[in-house]
Design an enzyme around this catalytic site. Structure first.
Site, PDB file in Angstrom:
ATOM      1  N   ASP A 337      42.878  47.071  43.557  1.00  0.00           N
ATOM      2  CA  ASP A 337      43.106  46.407  44.840  1.00  0.00           C
ATOM      3  C   ASP A 337      44.406  46.959  45.427  1.00  0.00           C
ATOM      4  O   ASP A 337      45.302  47.366  44.681  1.00  0.00           O
ATOM      5  CB  ASP A 337      43.206  44.903  44.605  1.00  0.00           C
ATOM      6  CG  ASP A 337      43.550  44.150  45.877  1.00  0.00           C
ATOM      7  OD1 ASP A 337      42.883  44.385  46.893  1.00  0.00           O
ATOM      8  OD2 ASP A 337      44.504  43.346  45.853  1.00  0.00           O
ATOM      9  N   ASP A 527      44.520  40.398  41.830  1.00  0.00           N
ATOM     10  CA  ASP A 527      45.469  39.317  41.606  1.00  0.00           C
ATOM     11  C   ASP A 527      44.868  38.144  40.853  1.00  0.00           C
ATOM     12  O   ASP A 527      45.539  37.146  40.610  1.00  0.00           O
ATOM     13  CB  ASP A 527      46.065  38.833  42.937  1.00  0.00           C
ATOM     14  CG  ASP A 527      44.999  38.287  43.881  1.00  0.00           C
ATOM     15  OD1 ASP A 527      43.847  38.095  43.442  1.00  0.00           O
ATOM     16  OD2 ASP A 527      45.319  38.058  45.054  1.00  0.00           O
ATOM     17  N   ASP A 531      40.521  38.373  44.403  1.00  0.00           N
ATOM     18  CA  ASP A 531      39.548  39.387  44.024  1.00  0.00           C
ATOM     19  C   ASP A 531      38.593  38.882  42.946  1.00  0.00           C
ATOM     20  O   ASP A 531      38.025  39.673  42.191  1.00  0.00           O
ATOM     21  CB  ASP A 531      40.267  40.642  43.521  1.00  0.00           C
ATOM     22  CG  ASP A 531      41.165  41.238  44.585  1.00  0.00           C
ATOM     23  OD1 ASP A 531      40.658  41.552  45.668  1.00  0.00           O
ATOM     24  OD2 ASP A 531      42.372  41.361  44.342  1.00  0.00           O
TER      25      ASP A 531
END
Length: 670
Positions: A337, A527, A531
């Site tokens: 991410d 995190d 996500d």
């Protein structure tokens, strides 16, 4: 393990029944008995050589007794519970050798088996104690402010809401929020972070952190028994019980193998009776019992898993058991991410481009008015550039686009260039996006006032991390909801060539599924909350910066407790090595059994020789498994300190722990 090497439900050993405080190797009771057995056996062989067979017989019998004490009682307890295991086979072989008059061979069996079992128990207890070293980071005394006075209490007396006074150089006793003071807090022993974290009022601090030069007043948000350290240790100890594919394979082989070995030995003895030489074949059947005992196979994976998981945890990488360990070691693609993982998650306004007839202050004022009550990360950046704005009215969020409301009685909007056409500022938008900035267009009274360039810089270690992953043969992809231009610019800066931008959470999960189909095992790093769909879809989900976040610690397969991204390639390399060690141990264990059984059945090898080879193999497997516990700290980070002899090895031994609480924690630790 002494009572039943292949049965996890067997009676606890001496090592488990007692306090697991660190002890020297020679302080282990079983090893002392094994050493006594070895000395007596050696003296017996000496007496035989000197022509005193009676004395030799007595010394060998005493040696068999001293060694047998370490595993025969446990075997009998296991049999009472209708459980059989490797120690059952060894007990039968020991008794059979004594009945047949092979007292010297019985002494050798008792000595070698007892010493290998004691080393096995010691190695497992040692790796568990290494994990519980985290709990020893809690100081033995805590200074709290009660009724306006400083009072020194034991950690067990600390209550939620107490204000702890943490002086320079002292450790924080439990999780809390800083209410007064500023300092730099060292969390390296917990998260593996190499740099101290600047801390002030409102900041969260964790148990075991070391205060720097300032004095902090910290309001406790958890008791010592329920702080972040205790939760991490509890989570890992639970996770260590989960079995990976290779451990399940070892179990599937070793459990039915024990009764199978007993049937094989009975067949060998029966064959001897049919051939008219029962004494010789009965002796061979006892040798087969020892040769085919799957002790090394049964311990080959657990000792590796416990050592590897414990080592990773002490350096800030929480691996949830054997299954996660094996899967992480097989990862070939890592999906990262962008926000909060590759970047600092601290966006700032880097440029304001006003339209003709507008001013920079006017652009910021309208943007800040719309964002004044927003929780979006970009709002913090805008409000930092234009603090204390007059809040806009009738503000509404347009999902995936931006905000709209009323500022000074006039309609206003703030959002993506695709939602609000930037008009003559198209060139500025393209330039900012090519520089890696997220662009927001500000509109007031249906007229574009200007654009804001907001940038969340890469973490300083991001480039090094991507380079290390690529060097290790791992493909790296960036997943983000940001626009393609900004994402591509940041990815190029980090050294990532594969970029997937403008994704919604469900899009990330779909993309991860597609990557799995094309490239095999995939890890998703995020995190742990935003996500969640992608983390759940990946073969292994890795939560970033999870220390103190219950959701991330509990749901992720792997959690990086700190925010240093370099722990990711370190964890991958560590688990790959652990998987290789598992395979080595399983292969060695199986090869030893396959080689010894036919040689024992044909009478090529005697009992003493088979026992020596068998137990040597177990010692080698244990030593090889313990190697998985070696893990170096990242450059600049402190190595986790081991528990000292005076430090409590678990929370239940902490000074001042109340009796009821101590009993609860002791039960949990067992």
């Amino acid at each position: 393990m002494s009572a039943d090497c292949c049965d996890t439900g067997a009676t606890a050993t001496h090592e488990d029944e007692h306090d697991e405080r660190p002890r020297r190797l020679w302080q282990v009771r079983e090893l002392r008995l094994a050493a006594l057995s070895g000395l007596l056996a050696g003296a017996g062989f000496g007496a035989d050589w000197l022509g005193a067979p009676t004395a030799g017989l007595v010394l060998h019998a005493l040696a068999a007794l001293a060694g047998g004490v370490t595993f025969v009682p446990g075997t009998l307890r296991a049999l009472w519970r209708r459980r059989i295991g490797v120690s059952t086979l060894m007990t039968i072989a020991l008794v059979g050798a004594l009945v047949l008059g092979q007292v010297a061979e019985a002494a050798m069996l008792a000595f070698l088996f007892s010493i290998s079992e004691a080393l096995e128990d010691y190695s497992l207890a040692r790796t568990r104690r290494g994990l519980r070293a985290l709990l020893a980071l809690v100081p033995e005394r805590v200074t709290v402010l009660r009724d306006g006075r400083e009072t020194v209490v034991s950690p067990g007396e600390l209550r939620v809401g107490d204000r702890m006074l943490v002086r320079a150089g002292e450790r924080v006793a439990s999780d809390g929020i800083v209410v007064e003071g500023r300092s730099a807090v060292d969390t390296s022993a917990i998260t593996g972070e190499s740099m101290p974290v600047e801390t002030g009022p409102g900041a969260e601090v964790f148990a075991g952190s070391i205060n720097g030069t300032g004095v902090l007043t910290v309001e406790a948000t958890a008791t010592v028994a329920d702080n972040s350290l205790a939760k991490v240790v509890r989570t890992v100890e639970d996770a260590q019980r989960r079995k990976g594919a290779r451990q399940r394979l070892a179990d599937r082989i070793s459990r039915p193998l024990v009764p199978g070995v007993m049937v094989l030995a009975a067949f060998v003895a029966g064959l001897g009776a049919l051939l008219g030489d029962p004494a010789t074949w009965l002796e061979r059947s006892l040798v087969v019992l020892v040769a085919a005992a799957p002790c090394a196979l049964a311990i080959s994976v657990p000792v590796t898993v416990i050592a590897a998981v414990g080592a990773a945890t002490r350096l800030g990488v929480l691996v949830k058991g054997g299954a996660a360990l094996e899967t992480l070691g097989a990862v070939r693609t890592v999906a990262l991410d962008k926000t909060g993982t590759l970047t600092r998650n601290a966006p700032t306004v880097v440029e304001v481009v006003p339209a003709d007839g507008a001013e920079t202050g006017q652009v910021l004022a309208v943007a800040a008015a719309l964002e004044s009550r927003s929780e979006h990360p970009l709002a913090a950046a805008i409000l930092a550039a234009a603090p204390d704005p007059a809040p806009a009215h009738d503000v509404a969020t347009v999902p995936g686009a931006g905000l709209e409301g009323t500022v000074d009685g006039t309609a206003a909007r703030l959002g993506k260039p695709g939602w609000i056409p930037p008009g003559p500022l198209d060139g500025a938008v393209a330039r900012l996006q090519d520089a890696g900035a997220t662009v927001a267009v500000v509109e007031h009274g249906h007229r574009v006032l200007g654009v804001l360039g907001i940038r969340d810089d890469l973490r300083p270690e991001a480039v090094e991390t991507v380079r290390a992953l690529t060097r290790d043969g791992v493909r790296v992809a960036m997943l983000t909801g940001d626009n393609t231009r900004t994402a591509t610019a940041l990815a190029a800066e980090a050294g990532i060539s594969e970029v997937h931008a403008e994704l919604r959470p469900q899009d990330k999960a779909t993309l991860v599924e597609r990557l799995r189909g094309r490239r095999g095992t995939v890890a998703m790093v995020g995190d742990g909350v935003n996500d969640a769909p992608a983390l759940a879809t990946a073969d292994v989900g890795i939560a970033m910066g999870a220390m103190g976040t219950d959701v991330a610690v509990e749901t992720a397969d792997v959690a990086l407790l700190g925010t240093d991204l370099r722990h990711l390639p370190q964890a991958l390399a560590h688990t790959r090595r652990a998987r290789a060690i598992m395979l080595q141990n399983i292969g060695l264990s199986a090869a030893i059994v396959l080689a010894l059984v036919p040689l024992a059945a044909l009478g090529v090898l005697g009992l003493a020789t088979v026992v020596f080879i068998h137990e040597l193999a177990e010692v080698l497997v244990i030593g090889n498994g313990v190697r998985a516990g070696r893990l170096r700290a990242l450059p600049g980070a402190a190595q986790a300190s081991p528990v000292t002899a005076d430090a409590p090895a678990c929370a239940c031994c902490a000074p001042g722990t109340e009796p009821a609480e101590r009993r609860t924690l002791a039960a949990r630790d067992r």
